[in-house]
Design an enzyme around this catalytic site. Sequence first.
Site, PDB file in Angstrom:
ATOM      1  N   LYS A  34      -0.974 -12.791  -2.324  1.00 45.58           N
ATOM      2  CA  LYS A  34      -2.393 -13.048  -2.061  1.00 45.58           C
ATOM      3  C   LYS A  34      -3.123 -13.427  -3.355  1.00 45.58           C
ATOM      4  CE  LYS A  34      -2.451  -9.892   1.907  1.00 45.58           C
ATOM      5  NZ  LYS A  34      -3.128  -8.698   2.503  1.00 45.58           N
ATOM      6  N   TYR A  72      -4.422 -14.107  10.960  1.00 44.56           N
ATOM      7  CA  TYR A  72      -5.088 -12.824  11.176  1.00 44.56           C
ATOM      8  C   TYR A  72      -5.810 -12.803  12.525  1.00 44.56           C
ATOM      9  CZ  TYR A  72      -4.002 -11.239   6.411  1.00 44.56           C
ATOM     10  OH  TYR A  72      -3.347 -10.818   5.273  1.00 44.56           O
ATOM     11  N   PHE A  79     -14.793  -6.763   9.056  1.00 43.29           N
ATOM     12  CA  PHE A  79     -14.366  -7.184   7.711  1.00 43.29           C
ATOM     13  C   PHE A  79     -13.696  -8.566   7.712  1.00 43.29           C
ATOM     14  CE2 PHE A  79     -10.994  -4.460   9.481  1.00 43.29           C
ATOM     15  CZ  PHE A  79      -9.885  -5.303   9.401  1.00 43.29           C
ATOM     16  N   ARG A  89       8.609  -4.278   3.898  1.00 42.74           N
ATOM     17  CA  ARG A  89       7.415  -3.462   4.197  1.00 42.74           C
ATOM     18  C   ARG A  89       7.438  -2.164   3.379  1.00 42.74           C
ATOM     19  NH1 ARG A  89       3.018  -5.328   7.256  1.00 42.74           N
ATOM     20  NH2 ARG A  89       2.798  -3.297   8.250  1.00 42.74           N
ATOM     21  N   THR A 103      -1.124  -0.434   4.104  1.00 46.62           N
ATOM     22  CA  THR A 103      -2.244  -1.365   3.866  1.00 46.62           C
ATOM     23  C   THR A 103      -3.161  -0.944   2.716  1.00 46.62           C
ATOM     24  OG1 THR A 103      -2.180  -1.785   6.243  1.00 46.62           O
ATOM     25  CG2 THR A 103      -4.122  -2.581   5.049  1.00 46.62           C
ATOM     26  N   ARG A 150       1.886  -1.921  -3.570  1.00 46.69           N
ATOM     27  CA  ARG A 150       0.470  -1.543  -3.408  1.00 46.69           C
ATOM     28  C   ARG A 150       0.192  -0.201  -4.088  1.00 46.69           C
ATOM     29  NH1 ARG A 150       0.118  -3.416   2.942  1.00 46.69           N
ATOM     30  NH2 ARG A 150      -0.452  -5.596   2.598  1.00 46.69           N
ATOM     31  N   ASN A 153      -4.989  -6.167  -1.511  1.00 44.74           N
ATOM     32  CA  ASN A 153      -3.768  -5.364  -1.602  1.00 44.74           C
ATOM     33  C   ASN A 153      -2.529  -6.211  -1.918  1.00 44.74           C
ATOM     34  OD1 ASN A 153      -3.448  -6.573   0.832  1.00 44.74           O
ATOM     35  ND2 ASN A 153      -3.591  -4.722   2.072  1.00 44.74           N
ATOM     36  N   HIS A 180       1.169  -9.870   1.516  1.00 44.84           N
ATOM     37  CA  HIS A 180       1.396  -9.768   2.960  1.00 44.84           C
ATOM     38  C   HIS A 180       2.897  -9.766   3.190  1.00 44.84           C
ATOM     39  CE1 HIS A 180       1.396 -10.537   7.251  1.00 44.84           C
ATOM     40  NE2 HIS A 180       2.342 -11.438   7.012  1.00 44.84           N
ATOM     41  N   GLU A 199       5.381 -16.516  11.784  1.00 41.33           N
ATOM     42  CA  GLU A 199       4.703 -16.674  10.492  1.00 41.33           C
ATOM     43  C   GLU A 199       5.456 -17.649   9.581  1.00 41.33           C
ATOM     44  OE1 GLU A 199       4.016 -12.703   8.933  1.00 41.33           O
ATOM     45  OE2 GLU A 199       2.489 -12.305  10.454  1.00 41.33           O
TER      46      GLU A 199
HETATM   47  P1  TYD Z   1      -3.017  -5.425   8.749  1.00 41.70           P
HETATM   48  O1  TYD Z   1      -2.230  -6.484   9.443  1.00 41.70           O
HETATM   49  O2  TYD Z   1      -3.563  -4.277   9.567  1.00 41.70           O
HETATM   50  O3  TYD Z   1      -2.238  -4.747   7.512  1.00 41.70           O
HETATM   51  P2  TYD Z   1      -0.978  -5.162   6.606  1.00 41.70           P
HETATM   52  O4  TYD Z   1      -1.408  -6.235   5.635  1.00 41.70           O
HETATM   53  O5  TYD Z   1      -0.620  -3.887   5.877  1.00 41.70           O
HETATM   54  O6  TYD Z   1       0.111  -5.631   7.539  1.00 41.70           O
HETATM   55  O7  TYD Z   1      -4.287  -6.106   8.057  1.00 41.70           O
HETATM   56  C1  TYD Z   1      -4.165  -7.344   7.422  1.00 41.70           C
HETATM   57  C2  TYD Z   1      -5.036  -7.364   6.204  1.00 41.70           C
HETATM   58  O8  TYD Z   1      -6.404  -7.208   6.591  1.00 41.70           O
HETATM   59  C3  TYD Z   1      -4.789  -6.209   5.231  1.00 41.70           C
HETATM   60  O9  TYD Z   1      -3.692  -6.436   4.380  1.00 41.70           O
HETATM   61  C4  TYD Z   1      -6.089  -6.145   4.503  1.00 41.70           C
HETATM   62  C5  TYD Z   1      -7.115  -6.530   5.557  1.00 41.70           C
HETATM   63  N1  TYD Z   1      -7.799  -5.341   6.110  1.00 41.70           N
HETATM   64  C6  TYD Z   1      -9.067  -5.034   5.645  1.00 41.70           C
HETATM   65  O10 TYD Z   1      -9.639  -5.747   4.809  1.00 41.70           O
HETATM   66  N2  TYD Z   1      -9.697  -3.904   6.128  1.00 41.70           N
HETATM   67  C7  TYD Z   1      -9.102  -3.095   7.045  1.00 41.70           C
HETATM   68  O11 TYD Z   1      -9.725  -2.082   7.474  1.00 41.70           O
HETATM   69  C8  TYD Z   1      -7.789  -3.430   7.518  1.00 41.70           C
HETATM   70  C9  TYD Z   1      -7.084  -2.563   8.539  1.00 41.70           C
HETATM   71  C10 TYD Z   1      -7.173  -4.559   7.032  1.00 41.70           C
END
Ligand code: TYD
Length: 158
Positions: free
Chosen positions: A14, A54, A62, A90, A96, A107, A117, A120, A131
């Site tokens: 990212k 997403y 957000f 993962r 997350t 992370r 973070n 992805h 994807e």
């Molecule tokens: P998600 O697919 O739930 O998590 P991951 O990346 O761990 O698979 O969410 C995608 C991205 O959305 C996550 O990396 C960061 C963002 N996000 C937020 O900004 N706020 C939040 O509360 C959540 C759940 C995700």
Amino acid sequence: MEKAQEEKTLIIMKPDAIQRSLFGEILQRFERKGLKIIGVKMAKISDVLIEEHYSHLTEKPFFNTLKNYMQSSPVVLIALAGANAISATRLIVGPTKGYEADAGSIRGDYSLSGQSNLVHASDAPETAEVEIKRFFAEEELFDYQKPDYKLVYSEDHF
Ligand code: TYD
């Protein structure tokens, strides 16, 4: 022993990984695990692709900040292959929220944010397939032998 599945997964480095010069450090963790890089490229993610990628989050409050963040600089897209590559990556990436992630995960070591973070990683075989297709054309993915597979895996692994 249950045989591991050969899997492919999508990693996105990212904008904060690129801006904070952590690209090499993060890539090295995947390489050292033994995962094989089968595709890599830099790109700016379009509105359409962010909304697709997403789509489970477009209704969240957000989402706009997430979209702005993901488009704030180019990202690096990486396709990886290996035994149980999806769950393995993962675990390397961590949960997350960076402030809750275990030390030793990417992370956990480098992020204090629930949004910025760094990485992805696809979360299931069905999403990984979609994807990878979303971000890579067929000719951008490479199938090749890696001699260190003999060292990374046991003879009866696959
Ligand atoms: P998600 O697919 O739930 O998590 P991951 O990346 O761990 O698979 O969410 C995608 C991205 O959305 C996550 O990396 C960061 C963002 N996000 C937020 O900004 N706020 C939040 O509360 C959540 C759940 C995700």
